[in-house]
Scaffold this motif. Structure first.
Motif, PDB file in Angstrom:
ATOM      1  N   ASP A 106      13.945  -5.502   2.577  1.00 33.40           N
ATOM      2  CA  ASP A 106      13.701  -5.364   3.966  1.00 33.40           C
ATOM      3  C   ASP A 106      12.725  -5.139   4.415  1.00 33.40           C
ATOM      4  OD1 ASP A 106      16.403  -4.513   6.176  1.00 33.40           O
ATOM      5  OD2 ASP A 106      14.405  -4.778   6.688  1.00 33.40           O
ATOM      6  N   PRO A 107      12.095  -5.990   5.289  1.00 33.09           N
ATOM      7  CA  PRO A 107      10.823  -5.573   6.021  1.00 33.09           C
ATOM      8  C   PRO A 107      10.715  -4.135   6.596  1.00 33.09           C
ATOM      9  CG  PRO A 107      11.822  -7.588   6.899  1.00 33.09           C
ATOM     10  CD  PRO A 107      12.507  -7.049   6.063  1.00 33.09           C
ATOM     11  N   GLU A 108      11.602  -3.791   7.261  1.00 29.74           N
ATOM     12  CA  GLU A 108      11.442  -2.524   7.840  1.00 29.74           C
ATOM     13  C   GLU A 108      11.086  -1.395   6.952  1.00 29.74           C
ATOM     14  OE1 GLU A 108      14.805  -3.602  11.069  1.00 29.74           O
ATOM     15  OE2 GLU A 108      14.660  -1.531  10.496  1.00 29.74           O
ATOM     16  N   SER A 109      11.643  -1.618   5.854  1.00 24.43           N
ATOM     17  CA  SER A 109      11.403  -0.289   4.855  1.00 24.43           C
ATOM     18  C   SER A 109      10.108  -0.407   4.039  1.00 24.43           C
ATOM     19  CB  SER A 109      12.783  -0.104   4.045  1.00 24.43           C
ATOM     20  OG  SER A 109      13.060  -1.287   3.154  1.00 24.43           O
ATOM     21  N   ARG A 110       9.695  -1.440   4.305  1.00 25.97           N
ATOM     22  CA  ARG A 110       8.317  -1.917   3.523  1.00 25.97           C
ATOM     23  C   ARG A 110       7.427  -0.987   3.570  1.00 25.97           C
ATOM     24  NH1 ARG A 110       9.507  -7.565   3.109  1.00 25.97           N
ATOM     25  NH2 ARG A 110      10.879  -7.339   1.429  1.00 25.97           N
ATOM     26  N   PRO A 111       6.477  -0.431   2.528  1.00 23.13           N
ATOM     27  CA  PRO A 111       5.438   0.396   3.019  1.00 23.13           C
ATOM     28  C   PRO A 111       4.331  -0.575   3.688  1.00 23.13           C
ATOM     29  CG  PRO A 111       5.522  -0.403   0.618  1.00 23.13           C
ATOM     30  CD  PRO A 111       6.541  -0.748   1.375  1.00 23.13           C
ATOM     31  N   ASP A 112       3.497   0.404   4.424  1.00 22.87           N
ATOM     32  CA  ASP A 112       2.488  -0.299   5.213  1.00 22.87           C
ATOM     33  C   ASP A 112       1.458  -0.941   4.411  1.00 22.87           C
ATOM     34  OD1 ASP A 112       0.345   2.503   5.747  1.00 22.87           O
ATOM     35  OD2 ASP A 112       1.501   2.020   4.249  1.00 22.87           O
ATOM     36  N   ASN A 113       1.182  -0.386   3.285  1.00 23.55           N
ATOM     37  CA  ASN A 113      -0.029  -0.768   2.522  1.00 23.55           C
ATOM     38  C   ASN A 113       0.607  -2.020   1.523  1.00 23.55           C
ATOM     39  OD1 ASN A 113       2.025   0.470   0.853  1.00 23.55           O
ATOM     40  ND2 ASN A 113       0.261   1.903   0.066  1.00 23.55           N
ATOM     41  N   ARG A 114       1.669  -2.402   1.945  1.00 19.84           N
ATOM     42  CA  ARG A 114       1.961  -3.595   1.119  1.00 19.84           C
ATOM     43  C   ARG A 114       1.236  -4.627   2.021  1.00 19.84           C
ATOM     44  NH1 ARG A 114       6.488  -7.492   2.075  1.00 19.84           N
ATOM     45  NH2 ARG A 114       5.856  -8.674   0.203  1.00 19.84           N
ATOM     46  N   SER A 115       0.845  -4.692   3.047  1.00 20.33           N
ATOM     47  CA  SER A 115       0.398  -5.916   3.668  1.00 20.33           C
ATOM     48  C   SER A 115      -1.235  -5.912   2.522  1.00 20.33           C
ATOM     49  CB  SER A 115      -0.455  -5.537   4.866  1.00 20.33           C
ATOM     50  OG  SER A 115      -0.804  -4.326   4.862  1.00 20.33           O
ATOM     51  N   ASN A 116      -1.603  -4.681   2.501  1.00 14.63           N
ATOM     52  CA  ASN A 116      -2.977  -4.964   1.753  1.00 14.63           C
ATOM     53  C   ASN A 116      -2.806  -5.622   0.354  1.00 14.63           C
ATOM     54  OD1 ASN A 116      -4.133  -3.268   3.724  1.00 14.63           O
ATOM     55  ND2 ASN A 116      -3.497  -1.199   2.512  1.00 14.63           N
ATOM     56  N   CYS A 117      -1.703  -5.281  -0.238  1.00 12.55           N
ATOM     57  CA  CYS A 117      -1.666  -5.834  -1.444  1.00 12.55           C
ATOM     58  C   CYS A 117      -1.172  -7.186  -1.657  1.00 12.55           C
ATOM     59  CB  CYS A 117      -0.420  -5.124  -2.468  1.00 12.55           C
ATOM     60  SG  CYS A 117       0.946  -5.818  -2.822  1.00 12.55           S
ATOM     61  N   VAL A 118      -0.597  -7.687  -0.559  1.00 14.52           N
ATOM     62  CA  VAL A 118      -0.008  -8.784  -0.509  1.00 14.52           C
ATOM     63  C   VAL A 118      -1.138  -9.972  -0.043  1.00 14.52           C
ATOM     64  CG1 VAL A 118       1.300 -10.708   0.485  1.00 14.52           C
ATOM     65  CG2 VAL A 118       2.188  -8.341  -0.127  1.00 14.52           C
ATOM     66  N   SER A 119      -1.967  -9.385   0.894  1.00 11.71           N
ATOM     67  CA  SER A 119      -2.788 -10.344   1.482  1.00 11.71           C
ATOM     68  C   SER A 119      -3.939 -10.810   0.744  1.00 11.71           C
ATOM     69  CB  SER A 119      -3.532  -9.446   2.670  1.00 11.71           C
ATOM     70  OG  SER A 119      -4.120  -8.334   2.270  1.00 11.71           O
ATOM     71  N   PRO A 120      -4.417  -9.940  -0.283  1.00 15.23           N
ATOM     72  CA  PRO A 120      -5.294 -10.866  -1.076  1.00 15.23           C
ATOM     73  C   PRO A 120      -4.765 -12.074  -1.790  1.00 15.23           C
ATOM     74  CG  PRO A 120      -4.870  -8.872  -2.016  1.00 15.23           C
ATOM     75  CD  PRO A 120      -4.401  -8.661  -0.802  1.00 15.23           C
ATOM     76  N   ALA A 121      -3.534 -11.832  -2.099  1.00 14.69           N
ATOM     77  CA  ALA A 121      -3.083 -13.206  -3.082  1.00 14.69           C
ATOM     78  C   ALA A 121      -2.357 -14.290  -1.678  1.00 14.69           C
ATOM     79  CB  ALA A 121      -1.638 -12.476  -3.713  1.00 14.69           C
ATOM     80  N   SER A 122      -1.855 -13.867  -1.177  1.00  9.53           N
ATOM     81  CA  SER A 122      -1.084 -14.636  -0.071  1.00  9.53           C
ATOM     82  C   SER A 122      -2.001 -15.417   0.648  1.00  9.53           C
ATOM     83  CB  SER A 122       0.064 -13.908   0.845  1.00  9.53           C
ATOM     84  OG  SER A 122      -0.660 -13.107   1.472  1.00  9.53           O
ATOM     85  N   SER A 123      -2.815 -14.583   1.327  1.00 11.48           N
ATOM     86  CA  SER A 123      -3.697 -15.383   2.394  1.00 11.48           C
ATOM     87  C   SER A 123      -4.630 -16.216   1.498  1.00 11.48           C
ATOM     88  CB  SER A 123      -4.393 -14.301   3.088  1.00 11.48           C
ATOM     89  OG  SER A 123      -5.149 -13.640   2.313  1.00 11.48           O
ATOM     90  N   ASN A 124      -5.296 -15.721   0.463  1.00 12.86           N
ATOM     91  CA  ASN A 124      -6.372 -16.443  -0.162  1.00 12.86           C
ATOM     92  C   ASN A 124      -5.619 -17.650  -1.216  1.00 12.86           C
ATOM     93  OD1 ASN A 124      -7.874 -14.914   1.163  1.00 12.86           O
ATOM     94  ND2 ASN A 124      -8.390 -13.707  -0.523  1.00 12.86           N
ATOM     95  N   GLY A 125      -4.317 -17.495  -1.288  1.00 11.21           N
ATOM     96  CA  GLY A 125      -3.786 -18.121  -2.530  1.00 11.21           C
ATOM     97  C   GLY A 125      -4.656 -18.224  -3.691  1.00 11.21           C
ATOM     98  N   GLY A 126      -5.314 -19.266  -4.195  1.00  9.13           N
ATOM     99  CA  GLY A 126      -5.957 -19.128  -5.379  1.00  9.13           C
ATOM    100  C   GLY A 126      -7.094 -18.401  -5.700  1.00  9.13           C
ATOM    101  N   VAL A 127      -7.159 -17.323  -4.798  1.00  8.12           N
ATOM    102  CA  VAL A 127      -8.345 -16.491  -4.671  1.00  8.12           C
ATOM    103  C   VAL A 127      -8.874 -16.143  -5.884  1.00  8.12           C
ATOM    104  CG1 VAL A 127      -7.519 -14.133  -4.200  1.00  8.12           C
ATOM    105  CG2 VAL A 127      -9.658 -14.931  -3.229  1.00  8.12           C
ATOM    106  N   TYR A 128      -7.989 -15.776  -6.815  1.00 10.93           N
ATOM    107  CA  TYR A 128      -8.564 -15.135  -8.106  1.00 10.93           C
ATOM    108  C   TYR A 128      -9.236 -16.246  -8.943  1.00 10.93           C
ATOM    109  CZ  TYR A 128      -5.820 -11.184  -6.835  1.00 10.93           C
ATOM    110  OH  TYR A 128      -5.337 -10.244  -6.071  1.00 10.93           O
ATOM    111  N   SER A 129     -10.307 -16.195  -9.072  1.00 13.17           N
ATOM    112  CA  SER A 129     -10.953 -17.549  -9.779  1.00 13.17           C
ATOM    113  C   SER A 129     -10.693 -17.001 -11.093  1.00 13.17           C
ATOM    114  CB  SER A 129     -12.342 -17.231  -9.459  1.00 13.17           C
ATOM    115  OG  SER A 129     -12.978 -16.384 -10.111  1.00 13.17           O
ATOM    116  N   ASN A 130     -10.907 -18.495 -11.798  1.00 11.80           N
ATOM    117  CA  ASN A 130     -10.417 -18.407 -13.286  1.00 11.80           C
ATOM    118  C   ASN A 130     -11.453 -17.330 -13.997  1.00 11.80           C
ATOM    119  OD1 ASN A 130      -8.754 -19.642 -14.874  1.00 11.80           O
ATOM    120  ND2 ASN A 130     -10.403 -20.791 -15.582  1.00 11.80           N
ATOM    121  N   GLU A 131     -12.519 -17.454 -13.547  1.00 13.43           N
ATOM    122  CA  GLU A 131     -13.723 -16.411 -14.009  1.00 13.43           C
ATOM    123  C   GLU A 131     -13.236 -14.838 -14.022  1.00 13.43           C
ATOM    124  OE1 GLU A 131     -17.976 -16.411 -13.154  1.00 13.43           O
ATOM    125  OE2 GLU A 131     -17.236 -18.382 -12.286  1.00 13.43           O
ATOM    126  N   LEU A 132     -12.616 -14.681 -12.823  1.00 16.10           N
ATOM    127  CA  LEU A 132     -12.083 -13.418 -12.641  1.00 16.10           C
ATOM    128  C   LEU A 132     -10.836 -12.980 -13.507  1.00 16.10           C
ATOM    129  CD1 LEU A 132     -12.127 -11.142  -9.717  1.00 16.10           C
ATOM    130  CD2 LEU A 132      -9.981 -11.685 -10.408  1.00 16.10           C
TER     131      LEU A 132
END
Lengths: 1126, 208
Positions: free
Chosen positions: A880-906
């Motif tokens: 449930d969104p309501e109970s989600r920790p705030d920092n969740r955004s921090n964690c999700v954002s790199p993946a979700s917003s950037n999609g394949g942001v994790y380069s193969n190299e990395l």
């Protein structure tokens, strides 16, 4: 051996002497005692005694001597063989032990070439052992190799029967021995047999070949041996620094520079030499000699008669005057102190004289020499009668060809040389001469004063040469050897044969004695000599200079290593105890006097119970002036940050796992394929390319034919805990905050879920399992904390979503494969670690017992996973969104917003690190009970988080070791990570990528050089030593592997606080203390590079840490004192 | 200490971290296996006396840190090596793949007199595990391609082939020494024999 032979011969020679008998018995028994003692010592250090050890032979000899004494040979008919051996055979009838030994002896003697039971006869080829040749009383006669000797005693000893046999002999002494024999003596006999009980209990071995018998004694033995021989176990006192500079430059001061050169030769023997030197000899030509020439030395009222002579030597013309007291036979007047006369004698080098003043008067002719420095020598009064003139003419001749008198003496027919007439300058001169002599026979001599200048033609040339040299020297200043410590000879690489290559800068030290001789050849020799002299002097000077500079460099260097002000260590015996610690805090929890904390910790360490509280301060994570509340807030913030970072790399880890799995599957497929049907040619070059593309040095753990479940199990195992664990703790504390922020995140969260759902079935599995987690948790830790559940769900969901999300995004980019496993892993792992963290934080007691108990149900990975996947009661409200920790955004954002942001190299980079970390975490301190799987997971998380933050640096072996003690003390993952990050600020330079290690080695060198020159010389002698590689692990891990855990704690505290108290480089001093503790062992065994590596590796975790640490403090103090005394 | 002048063979064990270098060394020298070994930091060595062809030789076996980053440190220890043992983990293909670079690195750093004939021995460790990922065949093929390096499949844990492998190591190291003395007379024969034996045995042992 010699002493022992003597004992034997004694026993043979006088078996029946009564008078010294007691004394002799004493001696014999003492010899046995001594040998027994030595043998037992050897046994203690080695755990076994080698059969061919010298100690065994010596003991046997001593025993033989005892047994031989007073033996009734005649009565027993023991003649032809060794009497005691025969005795043995004789008693064998009555004594079973003797019988056994006797049999062995016979077999040994009978089969000399074979190695029989006792193994004593490593004999060449002699058919009969020399034992049999020995006469009964003359054991000395033949000299058999030691191994043959005392064969039966040896065998009896090895068979452990000797004591019993002797006892038998003692009990039946009357049959075999004279009444006054040692064995027959009631006291000595029993002493002898009881002495031998000990050696008979030892382990004798011939297992090791004689060649290796002496080699490579283990470190333990070396240390023990040293203790025995040294008598005391105290660590060797540290040598005083050798800073006193003992070389004396005075030794080279020129004798021809001083008027009173003779004063040095004040001994009688040198007096004789001196007088003889006044005569004509091979080294110097006597040009002129006259006795009763009067000179008035300083402090003497009357002019004294003496012998004046003019010598032509290699060094030039020398005028000498010696008082008559010295000339009148040296053997005479022993009692009289002649030194005052020596002080009076004159010795003047003509080239130091510029002017010669001549005063002619009625009374006498006086000659005054005026030196370059303008100082007048005492007047020399010649008797009347042309003596002065003849002296001058000899002088003039002597000056040729390089010099002359100016003005020259005039030649006059008939009378020879005379004084010039017109050039003489009259000048009033104080005439000190008041001789009563009035010899007026030569009235034609004109009274008057003359001044002659001694002109040196060579000087002009040489001056010119000197000037050019001087310029050259100024242009290129002389090489100053920087590290030549009192060894100027080594700097002489530039001392070529060029005799002029000597910079005459050092005017103070070298007397510029320009000499000239009459012969060209002599001149050049003289030139060479003086140049050499100057070279020697200048080199000595430069050596001294270099030494001084070096010392000052070292001092500067050392002063950088320690703090200048010495902090006293009073009242610090107990260190920082709980009570003191509490008393230092104000009511807000702030600590006012942090220096006092440092001081207490430096000298006494921290009480173990409060380490958890104190360490964050010591490492600078907490500020001392913060309050309880501020610190709590800091923790919260840090935790949030930590878990954010964790969630980031957990995403990547999921990808890595997936890739690993694929790669493994591929390689297994290949393996089964190739093993199934032999595919013949695999080209060598392809060998490596055929299996997996993922770079990893960790074996993906997969069985050849993985079933669904099995595969799951295998996957889960290495990954065990992913730990949003801290999330939840954080979350608990920040509940409100989260709720506030929760709404904001909704959008993003939804997106994530969408992505997840849009995916294949596999993704659903993930979600299910995630959802399952809360239930699991509830079961396991519900009693402990109900509140946590909801938050756990959040945490789990976050971690999961994140990983799935990123995994998908990435995989979309590559190939449309689905993710199956990563999610369950995370979900599962969360369960595992949570309880412990909860406990730690909420309960406030970091007791490991408490944490493990609730965790255990969750630790069975298989069960957990199965349950998870079965129960599909997907309560999505946990997400449930309501109970989600705030920092969740921090964690999700790199993946979700950037999609394949994790380069193969990395991803590949992190994969590499991940596998390394896992490999090392698994084997980190497995022997230490703290490191259960659960705590190893924490350690892994700390490592991964740190490495994720420092991917450029990457994981390096040794980091685990550095983090482990922090975790042991702190228990809390996030805080331990914080401290670890602090620790790494300094420690990272020690790793191969940094430069600190080389600096440490260099510093060690300087310190040893200053503080222990003996050791330094040994190290220098073995060139390899200079690497100091044996210290490598010490510095890299701050002695973590060298000491036991509890000692590591105190050592680390010392290192941390030392930077505020005494030295920023405490590790150096601890290393030095370790080295100094064993310096005598090292020196005594003259260990080389490999020996010392082995020694310290074997000594790891066996050091007396408190002694080492206090020695380290002493060393710091020593250096501080050294600097202070500057 | 007169016995210092005996044959000393310096053996270097290389390979990725975690392949079992320390375990192999300890199994050979102390006949013990422990699952308590930590990652090796720096370098350590153990010595053991072995008898090779009636000669007593001392093997000085150097164990090094596995992470390639620490190899700059190991260079000091490589010098004067008589034999180099390359270890990989049969359950981890990557450790096998890095053999090539380990070998090259060693040859560069140690710079032996005759790099082409410098004795290497390859050990595929952990054959006791059942999740094998590198086949014996593949390993053998590679070894064959590298001038017939002897290959053994070992298990430090269960002491499989460890003694045998180190005997070969000692023999080859000794042969290398002797060869150096004899100006390289028959190096190939010696090696080929050793290899043939090994290969047969391996084939029998490891039918995976």
């Amino acid at each position: 051996m010699a002493a022992q032979n003597k004992v034997e011969s004694n026993s043979g020679d006088m078996p029946s002497t009564t008078d010294p008998a007691a004394e002799q018995k004493d001696r014999l028994i003492a010899a046995v005692k001594k040998e027994v003692k030595q043998l037992m010592e050897e046994a203690v250090t080695r755990k076994f005694v080698h059969e061919e050890s010298g100690g065994v032979t010596a003991l046997c000899g001593a025993v033989e001597a005892c047994l031989g004494q007073g033996l009734r040979r005649r009565a027993l008919g023991l003649f032809k063989t060794s009497s005691t051996t025969a005795l043995l055979h004789k008693i064998a009838k009555n004594c079973p032990e003797a019988a056994l030994v006797s049999a062995r002896v016979l077999s040994a003697e009978g089969a000399p070439a074979t190695r029989s039971a006792s193994g004593v006869e490593r004999r060449p080829s002699a058919p009969r052992p020399p034992l049999h040749k020995r006469g009964s009383g003359s054991l000395l006669g033949s000299q058999p190799p030691p191994t043959y000797r005392y064969l039966w005693i040896r065998i009896a000893l090895f068979e452990r029967q000797l004591a019993k046999i002797i006892e038998h002999l003692v009990n039946n002494a009357t049959r075999y021995y004279e009444r006054d024999a040692l064995v027959a003596d009631p006291d000595y006999g029993s002493i002898l047999s009881s002495l031998l009980v000990g050696p008979c209990a030892l382990e004798y071995s011939k297992a090791k070949a004689p060649a290796c018998f002496w080699t490579d004694p283990p470190a333990d033995e070396l240390v023990q041996r040293h203790r025995m021989s040294a008598g005391t176990t105290t660590p060797p006192s540290v040598r005083r620094p050798i800073l006193n500079f003992r070389r004396s430059l005075n030794a080279s001061s020129d004798d021809n520079a001083s008027v009173n050169a003779g004063s040095g030769n004040s001994t009688a023997s040198s007096a004789k030499d001196y007088v003889e030197s006044l005569h004509q000899n091979s080294r110097a030509t006597l040009l002129y000699g006259k006795n009763n020439v009067r000179v008035q030395p300083k402090d003497v009222e009357e002019p004294m008669p003496g012998y004046l002579s003019l010598h032509q030597s290699a060094a030039g013309l020398v005028i000498k005057w010696t008082p008559n007291q010295l000339m009148n036979g040296y053997a005479e007047s022993e009692g009289i102190d002649k030194s005052i006369y020596w002080a009076m004698s004159l010795q003047v080098c003509v080239w130091e004289v510029v002017y010669v003043h001549v005063h002619r008067s009625q009374a006498s002719d006086a000659l005054i020499l005026v030196g370059q420095d303008g100082v007048q020598r005492p007047p020399i009064q010649f008797p009347k009668g042309g003596h002065l003139l003849s002296f001058l003419s000899n002088l003039e001749t002597g000056l040729l060809p390089h010099g002359q008198l100016d003005p020259p003496l005039w030649s006059q027919r008939g009378t020879g040389k005379v004084f010039g007439r017109n050039k003489g300058r009259r000048r009033p001169m104080p005439s000190l001469c008041e001789s009563g002599e009035n010899d007026e026979s030569e009235v034609d001599e004109v009274a008057g004063d003359y001044v002659f200048r001694i002109v040196n033609n060579a000087i002009a040339d040489r001056e010119a040469m000197r000037h050019s040299l001087l310029e050259r020297v100024i242009q290129s200043p002389p090489r100053t050897p920087r590290r030549t410590l009192a060894s100027t000879s080594t700097t002489s690489s530039d001392s070529s044969t060029m005799s002029v290559d000597c910079p005459p800068i050092i005017g103070n030290l070298t007397q510029t004695t320009i000499t000239q001789v009459s012969l060209e050849q002599a001149a050049s020799i003289e030139l060479v000599c003086s140049t050499m002299r100057r070279q020697i002097i200048s080199r000595a000077f430069y050596g001294w200079l270099a030494y001084c500079r070096h010392l000052s460099t070292v001092r500067t260097h050392l002063s950088g290593l320690v703090h200048p002000n010495i902090v006293p260590g009073e009242n610090t015996n107990e260190g920082l105890t709980d009570a003191i610690w509490r008393s230092m805090m104000d009511e807000q929890g702030a600590i006012v006097d942090k220096d006092e904390v440092y001081r207490l910790v430096y000298y006494g360490g921290v009480q173990h119970d409060i380490r958890k509280e104190v360490w964050p301060f010591l490492l600078g994570y907490y500020e001392f002036n913060t309050t309880f509340q501020e610190r709590q807030e800091q923790d919260c913030t840090y935790r949030r940050q930590y878990e954010t970072t964790m969630s980031e790399w957990l995403c990547v880890e999921a990808i890595v796992r997936q890739r690993d799995r694929e790669a493994t599957a591929a390689s297994i497929a290949r393996l089964s394929q190739s093993s199934g049907k032999p595919k013949p040619e695999v080209e060598p070059c392809e060998v490596f390319e055929d299996d997996c593309s993922v770079i990893s040095d960790n074996p993906p753990v997969v069985s050849p034919e993985p079933s669904e479940n099995e595969q799951k199990r295998l996957e889960v195992k290495p990954v065990l805990s992913r730990a949003p664990s801290i999330d939840e703790v954080d979350n608990i504390e920040l509940d409100e905050e989260k709720n506030e922020n929760g709404v904001k995140i909704n959008g993003e969260t939804d997106t994530c879920e969408d992505i997840t759902f849009d995916d294949d079935d596999d993704d659903e599995v993930c979600i299910k399992s995630v959802v399952e987690n809360p239930d699991m948790r509830r079961e396991s830790i519900a009693e402990i904390k109900r509140l946590a559940e909801g938050i756990v769900q959040k945490g789990d969901g976050r971690g999961l979503l994140c990983s799935v999300d990123s995994g998908n995004a990435n995989l979309y980019g590559n190939d449309n494969k689905s993710i199956e496993e990563p999610a369950p892993n995370h979900a599962h792992s969360v369960i595992v670690t949570n309880p412990s963290v909860d406990l730690a934080v909420t309960g406030g007691s970091p007791a490991s017992g408490g944490t493990t108990a609730p965790a255990s149900p969750a630790r069975s990975p298989l069960g957990v996973l199965r349950e998870e996947s079965h129960s599909a009661g997907a309560s999505f409200d946990t997400l449930d969104p309501e109970s989600r920790p705030d920092n969740r955004s921090n964690c999700v954002s790199p993946a979700s917003s950037n999609g394949g942001v994790y380069s193969n190299e990395l991803v590949e980079n992190f994969a590499l690190n991940l596998h390394r970390i896992e490999k090392d975490v698994q084997r980190c301190d497995r022997n230490y009970p703290f490191f259960t799987d659960e705590n190893l997971d924490k350690l892994r998380n700390i490592m991964c988080t740190y490495v994720w933050e420092h991917l450029d640096m990457g994981y390096m072996q040794g980091m685990c070791d550095l983090a482990a003690p922090l975790l042991v003390i702190m228990r809390d993952e996030a805080v331990a990570h914080a401290l670890f990050a602090r620790l790494m600020c300094r420690a990272k330079d020690n790793f191969p990528s940094g430069q600190a290690m080389d600096a440490y080695f260099a510093d060690m060198r300087s310190l040893i050089q200053i503080l222990d020159c003996e050791l330094y010389e040994l190290m220098h002698a073995h060139g390899d030593y200079t690497h100091f590689y044996f210290c490598y692990r010490w510095f890299l891990l701050d002695f973590k592997r060298e000491l036991l855990y509890q000692d590591v704690f105190s050592a680390w505290e010392l290192i941390w606080v030392a930077r505020y108290v005494a030295s920023e480089h405490m590790v150096l001093f601890i290393a030095l203390a370790l080295l100094e503790t064993y310096r005598d062992v090292i020196l005594a065994n003259s260990m080389d590079f490999t020996d010392i590596i082995k020694f310290f590796n074997e000594m790891a975790e066996r050091h007396d840490a408190s002694a080492v640490l206090s020695l380290a403090r002493d060393l710091v103090l020593q250096v501080q004192t050294l600097i202070e005394n500057k | 200490m007169s016995s210092r002048k005996k044959v000393l063979l310096k053996v270097i064990i290389l390979g990725d971290s975690g392949v079992g270098k320390t375990s192999l060394m300890n199994q050979f020298v102390n006949k013990k296996f422990s699952n308590q070994y930590k990652a090796t930091i720096g370098a350590d060595f153990l010595t053991k006396e072995v008898i090779v062809d009636d000669r007593i030789v001392t093997m000085q076996i150097w164990d090094t840190a596995g992470q390639e980053r620490f190899q700059s440190l190991g260079v000091a220890f490589y010098r004067g090596a008589d034999c180099c043992v390359l270890v990989f983990d049969v359950t981890a293909p990557n450790t096998f793949k890095s053999l090539e670079s380990w070998r090259d690195e060693f040859l560069i750093q140690a710079s032996p007199r005759d790099p082409d004939h410098f004795p290497f021995v390859i050990l595929g460790n952990k054959v006791d595990l059942d999740n094998r990922a590198v086949s014996a065949k593949r390993a053998q093929q590679w070894c064959q391609s590298k001038n017939d390096i002897p290959y053994f499949e070992t298990s430090a844990k269960e002491a499989v082939n460890v003694e045998l492998a180190f005997q070969t190591i000692a023999r080859n190291a000794l042969a290398q020494e002797t060869e150096a003395e004899l100006y390289n007379e028959f190096p190939d024969q010696i090696k080929l024999n050793a290899n043939d034996n090994n290969r047969n045995r391996d084939g029998d042992n490891c039918a995976c």
